[in-house]
Design a protein around this motif. Structure first.
Motif, PDB file in Angstrom:
ATOM      1  N   GLN A   1      12.093  -2.349  11.364  1.00  0.00           N
ATOM      2  CA  GLN A   1      12.136  -1.249  10.638  1.00  0.00           C
ATOM      3  C   GLN A   1      10.970  -1.469   9.559  1.00  0.00           C
ATOM      4  N   ARG A   2      10.778  -2.513   8.817  1.00  0.00           N
ATOM      5  CA  ARG A   2       9.830  -2.424   7.897  1.00  0.00           C
ATOM      6  C   ARG A   2       8.211  -2.739   8.443  1.00  0.00           C
ATOM      7  N   THR A   3       8.369  -3.362   9.643  1.00  0.00           N
ATOM      8  CA  THR A   3       7.062  -3.364  10.238  1.00  0.00           C
ATOM      9  C   THR A   3       6.605  -2.101  10.778  1.00  0.00           C
ATOM     10  N   ARG A   4       7.631  -1.544  11.535  1.00  0.00           N
ATOM     11  CA  ARG A   4       7.202  -0.086  12.192  1.00  0.00           C
ATOM     12  C   ARG A   4       6.788   0.945  11.053  1.00  0.00           C
ATOM     13  N   THR A   5       7.464   0.895   9.885  1.00  0.00           N
ATOM     14  CA  THR A   5       7.190   1.804   8.889  1.00  0.00           C
ATOM     15  C   THR A   5       5.707   1.701   8.285  1.00  0.00           C
ATOM     16  N   LEU A   6       5.240   0.283   7.942  1.00  0.00           N
ATOM     17  CA  LEU A   6       4.157  -0.125   7.609  1.00  0.00           C
ATOM     18  C   LEU A   6       3.015   0.229   8.520  1.00  0.00           C
ATOM     19  N   ALA A   7       3.257   0.084  10.082  1.00  0.00           N
ATOM     20  CA  ALA A   7       2.405   0.439  10.978  1.00  0.00           C
ATOM     21  C   ALA A   7       2.193   2.172  10.871  1.00  0.00           C
ATOM     22  N   GLN A   8       3.364   2.641  10.644  1.00  0.00           N
ATOM     23  CA  GLN A   8       3.032   4.300  10.765  1.00  0.00           C
ATOM     24  C   GLN A   8       2.279   4.815   9.560  1.00  0.00           C
ATOM     25  N   PHE A   9       2.510   3.908   8.342  1.00  0.00           N
ATOM     26  CA  PHE A   9       1.848   4.368   7.222  1.00  0.00           C
ATOM     27  C   PHE A   9       0.324   3.891   7.317  1.00  0.00           C
ATOM     28  N   LYS A  10      -0.209   2.930   7.739  1.00  0.00           N
ATOM     29  CA  LYS A  10      -1.158   2.449   7.993  1.00  0.00           C
ATOM     30  C   LYS A  10      -2.068   3.435   8.991  1.00  0.00           C
ATOM     31  N   ASN A  11      -1.479   3.947   9.943  1.00  0.00           N
ATOM     32  CA  ASN A  11      -2.165   4.720  11.092  1.00  0.00           C
ATOM     33  C   ASN A  11      -1.802   6.382  10.637  1.00  0.00           C
ATOM     34  N   SER A  12      -1.548   6.435   9.402  1.00  0.00           N
ATOM     35  CA  SER A  12      -1.249   8.206   9.001  1.00  0.00           C
ATOM     36  C   SER A  12      -0.146   8.975   9.750  1.00  0.00           C
ATOM     37  N   GLN A  13       0.562   8.217  10.742  1.00  0.00           N
ATOM     38  CA  GLN A  13       1.747   8.849  11.016  1.00  0.00           C
ATOM     39  C   GLN A  13       2.775   9.467   9.948  1.00  0.00           C
ATOM     40  N   ILE A  14       2.953   8.423   9.001  1.00  0.00           N
ATOM     41  CA  ILE A  14       3.662   9.013   7.759  1.00  0.00           C
ATOM     42  C   ILE A  14       2.578   8.951   6.573  1.00  0.00           C
ATOM     43  N   THR A  15       2.664   9.722   5.503  1.00  0.00           N
ATOM     44  CA  THR A  15       1.650   9.769   4.599  1.00  0.00           C
ATOM     45  C   THR A  15       2.088   9.285   3.310  1.00  0.00           C
ATOM     46  N   VAL A  16       3.398   9.120   3.151  1.00  0.00           N
ATOM     47  CA  VAL A  16       3.897   8.845   2.020  1.00  0.00           C
ATOM     48  C   VAL A  16       4.727   7.463   2.060  1.00  0.00           C
ATOM     49  N   LEU A  17       4.512   6.526   1.679  1.00  0.00           N
ATOM     50  CA  LEU A  17       5.209   5.230   1.707  1.00  0.00           C
ATOM     51  C   LEU A  17       6.111   5.098   0.201  1.00  0.00           C
ATOM     52  N   VAL A  18       7.497   5.311   0.252  1.00  0.00           N
ATOM     53  CA  VAL A  18       8.145   5.099  -0.725  1.00  0.00           C
ATOM     54  C   VAL A  18       8.960   3.649  -0.615  1.00  0.00           C
ATOM     55  N   ALA A  19       8.717   2.895  -1.868  1.00  0.00           N
ATOM     56  CA  ALA A  19       9.022   1.442  -1.756  1.00  0.00           C
ATOM     57  C   ALA A  19       9.516   0.748  -3.135  1.00  0.00           C
ATOM     58  N   THR A  20      10.140  -0.327  -3.017  1.00  0.00           N
ATOM     59  CA  THR A  20      10.568  -0.925  -4.204  1.00  0.00           C
ATOM     60  C   THR A  20       9.283  -2.036  -4.285  1.00  0.00           C
ATOM     61  N   ASN A  21       9.587  -2.808  -5.151  1.00  0.00           N
ATOM     62  CA  ASN A  21       8.163  -3.861  -5.348  1.00  0.00           C
ATOM     63  C   ASN A  21       8.109  -4.916  -4.194  1.00  0.00           C
ATOM     64  N   VAL A  22       8.888  -4.689  -3.049  1.00  0.00           N
ATOM     65  CA  VAL A  22       8.308  -5.532  -1.712  1.00  0.00           C
ATOM     66  C   VAL A  22       7.355  -5.199  -1.659  1.00  0.00           C
ATOM     67  N   ALA A  23       6.837  -3.943  -1.871  1.00  0.00           N
ATOM     68  CA  ALA A  23       5.416  -3.433  -1.268  1.00  0.00           C
ATOM     69  C   ALA A  23       3.990  -3.886  -2.316  1.00  0.00           C
TER      70      ALA A  23
END
Length: 471
Positions: free
Chosen positions: A305-327
Motif C-alpha cells: 500500500q505504501r509503495t503504491r501510494t508513493l508511486a501514485q503521488f510521484k506520477n500525480s495520480q494523487i495530488t495530495v499525500l497525507v502522512a505522518t513523519n514516516v514520510a
C-alpha cells in the motif's frame, strides 16, 4: 585505488578526538574522477552532468577507501555521494551465497527503496546485484535473493537483524558499510542493532556515515567505528536554503479544517503532515469525499500500500499525500513545491526533515505551518532553534491571502469514492479531531450531541408508551 579490505582500520576503535584526515580537492566533474566508463556512460544517459556539492566534496576521498563522515540535509545528493564509490570499489567481485560485499543501512522502507532505485542503473551497468531487505514484504523472497548472491544489500536494521538471526545473511565479507540518516536510526531506537551490525562487518572495511545531526548517539557511533574519518559538511540547513520559504499561518480553531481542505485542493501537489495515523486516515477520507485526489501514508499501511501510494503521488495520480513523519525522510518527489505542517512539529529535527521534502537539489519550495493562537510561542521557539525566521500571517478560509501563499482554492465537492458529496467546510464548523485540536474539546462537543439525541429518543419512547396505555 585501495581495496575495501586494505584500509587498516582497527575494529571498533574510536576516532581520536581532534584527529582528521586532510580532504582531497573536490571534484569539478565526474569525468575527472576514477569512475569506470560504464558509470560515466550511465551518468550521461541519465542526464547527470555535474556533481552536487556533497558529491564533489566526498567522492575523491570515498573512492580512495577513506572513512567518511558527512553532515548535510536531505535532498543534497548523498545517495550518489556514497553509492558511486561503493559500487565502483565493489565492481569485478562476486558475492558468495548469503555473504554480501557491501551494505547500506537506512532507517525506513521508503528510503531503502529510493536508494535501490537510484543506484540500480549503475549497479546494472557494472553487473552488480542489489538485494533490498526491509520489513513489510516477503522475507522468503529476501532469503532467496541473498542465497542466490547479492554483492550489495540495502537494508533497514530490523529486517536485517531478523535475517541474520535466521542465518540467511552473514556480514563477515562486507568491506564497505554505509549508514545513511544515522541520526534517525538512533532516534528510532536502532542504535543497538546498528552497533551489532558494525561489530559483524569486516574489521578492516571502509565506513561512511551520513547524518543531518551529530548528537550524542551518532557521535558514539563515529568515535567507536570510524577511523580518522574525513569530515565533510557542505550543505546548508533548512533555515539557510535560499530557495525555501517558511510561512506560519495563524488560523482560528474552527476554521482550521476548511483552511486545510482549500490548501489541499490547490493546483499542483502538496504534502500534508499530521501527527497520528488516525488523523491521517480521517483527513484523507474527508479530502476524497470533497473531490480532492488524496492518499494516506503511515506505518499502519502495508508495504505494498505504501509503495503504491508513493508511486501514485510521484506520477500525480494523487495530488495530495497525507502522512505522518514516516514520510519526513527517504521521500524524494521531483517538483514538490509545498509542504504543510497541519500539526506543527515541536521538535527541530522533525521540522527540518519535513521541510527537506521541498526545495531539493536547488529547486524552490515553501513550507507552511498552521498554528492556533495558543501554539505561536512554542512554534516560534522551535523555529528560532532551527535558525528559521518565518513570515507570519493570519488567514481565514476563502481569503485571497491564503490563496496567494499556498494556491488554496475551493474543492469541487464531488466525491471520488462512493458516498454523498461533502459541503464546503465553513468557518462555523466544529474543530476536526487530529488537526491540533484537543481531544477533550472534540469529545465534549460530540458527547453533548449524543446525550441530547439519546434524551430525545427516551422522551419519545415514554410518550408512545403513555399513548398506548391510555388508548
Amino acid at each position: 585505488m585501495k581495496h575495501p579490505n586494505d584500509s587498516g582500520i582497527a575494529h571498533g576503535s574510536p576516532a581520536q578526538p581532534g584527529a582528521t584526515t586532510p580532504a582531497l580537492l573536490p571534484a569539478v566533474t565526474f569525468a575527472g574522477l576514477e569512475l569506470p566508463a560504464e558509470v560515466l556512460r550511465t551518468l550521461s544517459e541519465l542526464g547527470v552532468r555535474e556533481p552536487f556539492p556533497i558529491q564533489a566534496a566526498t567522492l575523491p576521498d570515498a573512492l580512495e577507501g577513506r572513512d567518511i563522515l558527512g553532515r548535510g540535509r536531505t535532498g543534497s545528493g548523498k545517495t550518489l555521494a556514497f553509492g558511486l564509490p561503493l559500487l565502483t570499489r565493489t565492481a569485478g567481485r562476486r558475492a558468495e551465497p548469503k555473504q554480501p560485499l557491501a551494505l547500506i543501512l537506512v532507517p525506513t522502507r521508503e528510503l531503502a527503496q529510493q536508494v535501490t532505485q537510484a543506484l540500480a542503473p549503475y549497479a546494472e551497468a557494472l553487473r552488480l546485484r542489489i538485494a533490498t531487505v526491509v520489513g513489510g514484504t516477503s522475507i522468503g523472497r529476501q532469503v532467496t535473493a541473498l542465497r542466490q548472491g547479492a554483492e550489495v544489500v540495502v537494508a533497514t536494521p530490523g529486517r536485517l537483524h531478523d535475517l541474520i538471526e535466521r542465518n540467511a545473511c552473514r556480514l563477515g565479507r562486507v568491506g564497505i558499510t554505509v549508514l545513511d540518516e544515522a541520526d534517525q536510526m538512533c532516534d528510532l531506537g536502532f542504535l543497538p542493532q546498528v552497533a551489532d551490525v558494525l561489530d559483524q562487518v569486516h574489521p578492516d572495511g571502509q565506513r561512511m556515515l551520513f547524518s543531518a545531526t551529530l548528537d550524542r548517539d551518532v557521535d558514539q557511533l563515529v568515535r567507536r567505528y570510524l577511523h580518522d574519518p574525513v569530515v565533510h559538511s557542505v550543505d546548508p540547513t533548512a533555515g539557510t536554503v535560499t530557495t525555501m520559504e517558511h510561512h506560519v499561518l495563524v488560523v482560528h480553531g474552527p476554521d482550521r479544517y476548511a483552511v486545510t481542505t482549500e490548501i489541499a485542493a490547490r493546483d499542483g501537489r502538496v504534502l500534508l503532515f499530521l501527527d497520528t495515523k488516525h488523523a491521517v486516515d480521517q483527513l484523507t477520507r474527508h479530502l476524497r469525499a470533497s473531490g480532492v485526489h488524496a492518499g494516506a501514508l503511515h506505518s499502519g499501511k502495508s508495504q505494498p500500500q505504501r509503495t503504491r501510494t508513493l508511486a501514485q503521488f510521484k506520477n500525480s495520480q494523487i495530488t495530495v499525500l497525507v502522512a505522518t513523519n514516516v514520510a519526513a525522510r527517504g521521500l524524494h518527489v521531483d517538483d514538490l513545491d509545498l509542504v504543510v505542517n497541519v500539526d506543527p512539529p515541536t521538535d527541530v529535527k522533525d521540522y527540518v526533515h519535513r521541510a527537506g521534502r521541498t526545495a531539493r537539489a536547488g529547486e524552490s519550495g515553501s513550507v507552511v505551518t498552521l498554528v492556533l493562537a495558543g501554539q505561536r510561542r512554542e512554534t516560534s521557539r522551535m523555529m528560532a532553534e532551527a535558525g528559521i525566521e518565518p513570515t507570519v500571517t493570519k488567514v481565514r478560509s476563502g481569503e485571497a491571502e491564503l490563496s496567494r501563499i499556498t494556491g488554496a482554492k475551493t474543492p469541487s465537492g464531488i466525491p471520488l469514492d462512493a458516498g454523498p458529496a461533502v459541503p464546503r467546510p465553513k468557518n462555523t464548523n466544529a474543530p476536526f479531531r487530529g488537526l491540533g485540536t484537543s481531544k477533550g474539546t472534540s469529545r465534549g462537543a460530540g458527547g453533548k450531541s449524543r446525550k441530547a439525541g439519546e434524551a430525545r429518543k427516551l422522551a419519545e419512547a415514554r410518550r408512545a408508551a403513555l399513548v398506548r396505555r391510555n388508548g
